[in-house]
Scaffold this motif. Structure first.
Motif, mmCIF file in Angstrom:
data_model
loop_
_atom_site.group_PDB
_atom_site.id
_atom_site.type_symbol
_atom_site.label_atom_id
_atom_site.label_comp_id
_atom_site.label_asym_id
_atom_site.label_seq_id
_atom_site.Cartn_x
_atom_site.Cartn_y
_atom_site.Cartn_z
ATOM 1 N N THR A 25 -5.190 -4.750 8.828
ATOM 2 C CA THR A 25 -5.980 -5.983 8.919
ATOM 3 C C THR A 25 -6.059 -6.743 7.602
ATOM 4 N N GLY A 26 -5.858 -6.052 6.471
ATOM 5 C CA GLY A 26 -6.026 -6.698 5.183
ATOM 6 C C GLY A 26 -7.481 -6.875 4.811
ATOM 7 N N GLY A 27 -7.706 -7.444 3.631
ATOM 8 C CA GLY A 27 -9.053 -7.514 3.099
ATOM 9 C C GLY A 27 -9.899 -8.662 3.608
ATOM 10 N N ASN A 36 -5.895 1.926 -0.073
ATOM 11 C CA ASN A 36 -4.456 2.164 0.044
ATOM 12 C C ASN A 36 -4.110 3.263 1.043
ATOM 13 N N VAL A 37 -5.089 4.086 1.421
ATOM 14 C CA VAL A 37 -4.823 5.141 2.405
ATOM 15 C C VAL A 37 -5.452 4.840 3.757
ATOM 16 N N CYS A 38 -6.180 3.745 3.867
ATOM 17 C CA CYS A 38 -6.937 3.455 5.092
ATOM 18 C C CYS A 38 -6.035 2.823 6.153
ATOM 19 N N THR A 90 0.830 -1.211 0.000
ATOM 20 C CA THR A 90 0.000 0.000 0.000
ATOM 21 C C THR A 90 0.861 1.256 0.000
ATOM 22 N N GLY A 91 1.994 1.198 0.686
ATOM 23 C CA GLY A 91 2.889 2.355 0.673
ATOM 24 C C GLY A 91 3.435 2.646 -0.714
ATOM 25 N N THR A 92 3.783 1.593 -1.447
ATOM 26 C CA THR A 92 4.286 1.762 -2.819
ATOM 27 C C THR A 92 3.215 2.362 -3.723
ATOM 28 N N ILE A 93 1.994 1.837 -3.637
ATOM 29 C CA ILE A 93 0.908 2.334 -4.491
ATOM 30 C C ILE A 93 0.568 3.778 -4.141
ATOM 31 N N ARG A 94 0.550 4.091 -2.863
ATOM 32 C CA ARG A 94 0.253 5.476 -2.444
ATOM 33 C C ARG A 94 1.253 6.455 -3.038
ATOM 34 N N ALA A 95 2.521 6.090 -2.991
ATOM 35 C CA ALA A 95 3.560 6.992 -3.500
ATOM 36 C C ALA A 95 3.416 7.194 -5.007
ATOM 37 N N LYS A 96 3.144 6.113 -5.744
ATOM 38 C CA LYS A 96 2.965 6.236 -7.195
ATOM 39 C C LYS A 96 1.757 7.104 -7.517
ATOM 40 N N ARG A 97 0.670 6.886 -6.800
ATOM 41 C CA ARG A 97 -0.547 7.660 -7.061
ATOM 42 C C ARG A 97 -0.308 9.146 -6.777
ATOM 43 N N LEU A 108 -7.854 -4.045 -6.374
ATOM 44 C CA LEU A 108 -6.959 -3.952 -7.522
ATOM 45 C C LEU A 108 -5.933 -5.075 -7.542
ATOM 46 N N VAL A 109 -5.376 -5.401 -6.395
ATOM 47 C CA VAL A 109 -4.316 -6.407 -6.286
ATOM 48 C C VAL A 109 -4.809 -7.512 -5.344
ATOM 49 N N PRO A 110 -5.574 -8.462 -5.853
ATOM 50 C CA PRO A 110 -6.206 -9.460 -4.977
ATOM 51 C C PRO A 110 -5.234 -10.251 -4.119
ATOM 52 N N ALA A 111 -3.983 -10.405 -4.587
ATOM 53 C CA ALA A 111 -2.984 -11.170 -3.836
ATOM 54 C C ALA A 111 -2.014 -10.256 -3.109
ATOM 55 N N ILE A 112 -2.458 -9.088 -2.722
ATOM 56 C CA ILE A 112 -1.576 -8.119 -2.073
ATOM 57 C C ILE A 112 -1.024 -8.647 -0.756
ATOM 58 N N HIS A 113 -1.717 -9.610 -0.158
ATOM 59 C CA HIS A 113 -1.283 -10.165 1.122
ATOM 60 C C HIS A 113 -0.196 -11.217 0.966
#
Length: 483
Positions: free
Chosen positions: A327-329, A319-321, A25-32, A148-153
């Protein structure tokens, strides 16, 4: 699925999960943040997106009929599905009608929402996910944990083990010397999926948008697997939520600027596929569109909650929550996790139906980061508070709950000055006794009570309870003689 507090407690105990989520989430936040910062009129685009969605929802019946007529004029067959069972039955009947025993799928939240894979499996039809992250989830007998990224965990070492152990049973096995390098993992998935693309007779997709006036469905993606599914099979079935409609191509332009920046942090998504009916000799020669309700009209009837139907499934709110990041999805018990899931699930299903759904509006700190990130300005905190009131109303009647008793008692005390004075004196004395059970010093020097016995621990287990002062403000005022 258990209620959110129970599921979240289990997730918080998984340190590897928290590391995976924080990194991703940190990586996606920075790109966004980088690509959004390049757009001077970003706020104007957000306002435009919200306005288009709201206006479309106000006239949804008209736009859906326009979409249906446009699709039919181009050779597509349109089906209407009230709920998940009806939608799954339509897809299964089409597959059986063509003697199809397997289908390939474009990543689709709508088909996950209705449990299409499981419904098809029950009728002897195998559905193969072709999105890389969805493939990881499917091979691992797992559940998606991100829109967006179902396997983010999962980290790449875990993905390698899933490929090595499970790919052979589903088709082409993973290479014996497979490492956890991303390029090698992607190559293994590409080889595994290629044979499925080439032999599939039928594909199932969703749609990011449906342009009403031209009968055009739109899918945006990053890997090219969607393009393969949309062009190679003979039969294409698209399951589309009725809220995905936009009136015209010019309206679509706004969302094609908002979506890639908010989701993947890209200026433009790598693949944008659009299709309008049948073209002889080119692509699928039979096209079906299933327009799905499944609770959307219920959400539309809620004047506060209907703004959730603006959602374009970008996942920026996840990604910002701060709650989701820890806790994950899976803790949300739904294909729609995070802040948007916390409002969308109760709106689609209704409150007062099950404990798990009723717990979701409380899965938030109400910090407001989700609203600031949302490209279509869904005021998620407002809807969360609104749904909390609905949950409370749904459980009225019968024996009063401790919280309701406490609130009634507080109202009785605070409504009379003499009762308040007596309560303040009592709290001063009680505070001295309560401090013996556990007192913590919070940032700023504030004192809070913790480790209190039941039933007080039901509150203090997840919240800070300020320690009662030894002397009330009014007592101090009288003692010091200040006027």
């Amino acid at each position: 699925m258990p209620a959110f507090p129970t599921a979240a407690r289990e997730a918080l105990a998984d340190s590897q999960l928290r590391r995976n989520l924080a990194h991703a989430t940190g990586t996606i936040r920075a790109k966004r943040a980088a690509v959004v910062g390049e757009v001077d009129e970003w706020e104007e685009l957000r306002l435009a997106g919200a306005a288009i969605k709201d206006n479309t929802l106000r006239h949804l019946d008209e736009h859906l009929l326009t979409l249906e007529a446009a699709l039919q004029s181009r050779g597509a067959t349109v089906h209407w599905a009230r709920d998940a069972a009806e939608a799954c039955d339509i897809v299964a009947r089409i597959a059986h009608g063509h003697g199809v025993g397997e289908v390939v799928k474009v990543k689709s939240m709508a088909t996950q929402e209705i449990g299409l894979n499981e419904a098809l499996a029950a009728q002897g039809i195998t559905a193969w996910e072709t999105d890389l992250a969805e493939l990881i989830v499917q091979l691992g007998d797992d559940l998606p944990s991100h829109i967006l990224v179902p396997a983010i965990h999962r980290n790449r070492a875990e993905i390698r083990e899933i490929f090595r152990r499970r790919m052979a049973a589903a088709g082409r096995p993973a290479p014996e010397d497979l490492t956890d390098e991303p390029a090698e993992l992607a190559a293994a998935a590409r080889l595994h999926l290629r044979e499925k693309f080439l032999r599939a007779k039928m594909a199932v997709s969703g749609a990011n948008f449906a342009v009403a006036d031209s009968g055009t469905l739109v899918v945006v993606e990053s890997e090219g697997n969607g393009r393969m599914c949309l062009t190679l099979p003979e039969v294409l079935v698209s399951v589309v939520g009725i809220e995905k409609v936009v009136p015209t191509w010019s309206d679509l332009d706004v969302f094609l600027q908002l979506l890639p920046r908010s989701s993947t942090g890209e200026r433009m998504n790598p693949y944008t596929s659009t299709w309008s009916g049948i073209t002889p000799g080119d692509g699928p020669q039979e096209m079906h569109v299933v327009l799905l309700d499944n609770g959307r009209t219920r959400a539309l009837a809620d004047e506060v909650g209907r703004q959730a139907l603006r959602c374009i499934r970008c996942s920026a709110c996840l990604n910002v929550c701060p709650v989701y990041e820890r806790t994950g999805g899976h803790a949300y018990g739904s294909v729609y996790p995070g802040p948007i899931g916390a409002i969308l699930n109760p709106l689609l299903k209704g409150v007062g139906v099950d404990e798990q759904t009723d717990s979701l509006p409380y899965a938030s700190s109400l910090c407001g980061a989700c609203f600031e990130a949302c490209p279509v300005r869904i005021d998620i905190p407002e809807v969360l508070v609104h749904l909390r009131s609905q949950v409370v109303d749904a459980h009225r009647g019968g024996a009063p709950k401790p919280e309701a008793v406490a609130m009634k008692s507080a109202s009785w005390v605070l409504s009379d000055a003499r009762r308040l004075t007596l309560a303040e004196r009592g709290m001063g004395a009680a505070g001295k006794a309560l401090n013996r059970f556990g007192r913590a010093v919070l940032p700023g020097g504030r004192r809070a009570l913790r480790r209190l016995p039941w039933p007080a621990s039901l509150w203090t287990g997840a919240r800070d309870l300020p320690a009662p002062p030894a002397e009330s403000f009014r007592a101090w005022w009288r003692r010091t003689g200040r006027r």
